[in-house]
Design a protein around this motif. Sequence first.
Motif, mmCIF file in Angstrom:
data_model
loop_
_atom_site.group_PDB
_atom_site.id
_atom_site.type_symbol
_atom_site.label_atom_id
_atom_site.label_comp_id
_atom_site.label_asym_id
_atom_site.label_seq_id
_atom_site.Cartn_x
_atom_site.Cartn_y
_atom_site.Cartn_z
ATOM 1 N N PRO A 37 21.176 40.244 3.858
ATOM 2 C CA PRO A 37 20.996 41.132 4.987
ATOM 3 C C PRO A 37 21.182 42.606 4.641
ATOM 4 N N ALA A 38 21.637 42.921 3.432
ATOM 5 C CA ALA A 38 21.837 44.330 3.067
ATOM 6 C C ALA A 38 20.519 45.101 3.104
ATOM 7 N N LEU A 39 19.417 44.431 2.833
ATOM 8 C CA LEU A 39 18.119 45.091 2.880
ATOM 9 C C LEU A 39 17.795 45.569 4.286
ATOM 10 N N ARG A 40 18.254 44.841 5.279
ATOM 11 C CA ARG A 40 18.025 45.252 6.674
ATOM 12 C C ARG A 40 18.627 46.630 6.942
ATOM 13 N N VAL A 41 19.791 46.868 6.390
ATOM 14 C CA VAL A 41 20.441 48.174 6.568
ATOM 15 C C VAL A 41 19.584 49.263 5.925
ATOM 16 N N PHE A 42 19.054 48.990 4.732
ATOM 17 C CA PHE A 42 18.166 49.954 4.076
ATOM 18 C C PHE A 42 16.967 50.257 4.963
ATOM 19 N N THR A 43 16.368 49.213 5.503
ATOM 20 C CA THR A 43 15.157 49.357 6.308
ATOM 21 C C THR A 43 15.442 50.085 7.618
ATOM 22 N N LEU A 44 16.498 49.680 8.320
ATOM 23 C CA LEU A 44 16.824 50.296 9.609
ATOM 24 C C LEU A 44 17.186 51.768 9.484
ATOM 25 N N THR A 45 17.896 52.119 8.426
ATOM 26 C CA THR A 45 18.329 53.501 8.241
ATOM 27 C C THR A 45 17.301 54.352 7.496
ATOM 28 N N ARG A 46 16.278 53.705 6.981
ATOM 29 C CA ARG A 46 15.224 54.357 6.208
ATOM 30 C C ARG A 46 15.763 55.067 4.964
ATOM 31 N N VAL A 47 16.844 54.557 4.433
ATOM 32 C CA VAL A 47 17.434 55.123 3.221
ATOM 33 C C VAL A 47 16.463 55.021 2.055
ATOM 34 N N ASP A 48 15.728 53.935 2.006
ATOM 35 C CA ASP A 48 14.801 53.760 0.887
ATOM 36 C C ASP A 48 13.687 54.805 0.880
ATOM 37 N N ALA A 49 13.463 55.486 2.007
ATOM 38 C CA ALA A 49 12.469 56.562 2.047
ATOM 39 C C ALA A 49 12.994 57.818 1.352
ATOM 40 N N GLY A 50 14.317 57.929 1.221
ATOM 41 C CA GLY A 50 14.922 59.118 0.625
ATOM 42 C C GLY A 50 15.231 58.991 -0.847
ATOM 43 N N MET A 51 14.850 57.870 -1.461
ATOM 44 C CA MET A 51 15.120 57.691 -2.883
ATOM 45 C C MET A 51 14.083 56.750 -3.477
ATOM 46 N N GLU A 52 14.002 56.744 -4.778
ATOM 47 C CA GLU A 52 13.065 55.849 -5.446
ATOM 48 C C GLU A 52 13.653 54.446 -5.470
ATOM 49 N N CYS A 53 12.932 53.490 -4.896
ATOM 50 C CA CYS A 53 13.392 52.108 -4.817
ATOM 51 C C CYS A 53 12.308 51.165 -5.330
ATOM 52 N N VAL A 54 12.746 50.080 -5.929
ATOM 53 C CA VAL A 54 11.849 49.019 -6.377
ATOM 54 C C VAL A 54 12.449 47.687 -5.941
ATOM 55 N N ASP A 55 11.619 46.648 -5.954
ATOM 56 C CA ASP A 55 12.094 45.324 -5.566
ATOM 57 C C ASP A 55 12.622 44.512 -6.742
ATOM 58 N N ASP A 56 12.212 44.859 -7.949
ATOM 59 C CA ASP A 56 12.586 44.099 -9.139
ATOM 60 C C ASP A 56 12.923 45.083 -10.254
ATOM 61 N N PRO A 57 14.027 44.864 -10.964
ATOM 62 C CA PRO A 57 14.389 45.805 -12.042
ATOM 63 C C PRO A 57 13.321 45.898 -13.124
ATOM 64 N N ARG A 58 12.503 44.867 -13.267
ATOM 65 C CA ARG A 58 11.438 44.906 -14.274
ATOM 66 C C ARG A 58 10.308 45.845 -13.874
ATOM 67 N N ASP A 59 10.328 46.311 -12.626
ATOM 68 C CA ASP A 59 9.302 47.248 -12.152
ATOM 69 C C ASP A 59 9.580 48.687 -12.580
ATOM 70 N N VAL A 60 10.716 48.932 -13.195
ATOM 71 C CA VAL A 60 11.080 50.288 -13.626
ATOM 72 C C VAL A 60 10.595 50.477 -15.056
ATOM 73 N N PRO A 61 9.632 51.369 -15.267
ATOM 74 C CA PRO A 61 9.169 51.598 -16.637
ATOM 75 C C PRO A 61 10.264 52.260 -17.469
ATOM 76 N N ALA A 62 10.464 51.732 -18.655
ATOM 77 C CA ALA A 62 11.508 52.266 -19.545
ATOM 78 C C ALA A 62 11.043 53.574 -20.161
ATOM 79 N N PRO A 63 11.968 54.529 -20.316
ATOM 80 C CA PRO A 63 11.601 55.786 -20.984
ATOM 81 C C PRO A 63 11.369 55.548 -22.470
ATOM 82 N N GLN A 64 10.950 56.570 -23.150
ATOM 83 C CA GLN A 64 10.626 56.480 -24.574
ATOM 84 C C GLN A 64 11.766 55.891 -25.405
#
Length: 105
Positions: free
Chosen positions: A52-79
């Motif tokens: 249910p923690a995701l509900r808090v993110f969605t209701l407060t729209r916190v995820d709109a104020g920062m970069e968010c992904v659903d899976d850690p593998r979705d984050v491209p690694a730097p050089q």
Amino acid sequence: MRELEQARPRLLVIDLTGLSFIDSTGLSVLLTASERARRQRRRLVVVRPPLPALRVFTLTRVDAGMECVDDPRDVPAPQCDRETTHARVLKLRRRLRDWKPAQRP
């Protein structure tokens, strides 16, 4: 969070997939860290928590104020791997029996 930031990684990934609860304090810490990263020209990515923690993110729209992904593998690694710091948040819970209210003068 400050301890993780001291290493000054170019990319900081905060993995919340093990989190079941987050309150306004936790949200504030994430938003403040995201803003600090922007000011310092670093990148902070938050891996969204499950319900249910995701509900808090969605209701407060916190995820709109920062970069968010659903899976850690979705984050491209730097050089260089040394430029990334990963933090996995398993639990953020205050132990109520140890908590004492502030004393008033």
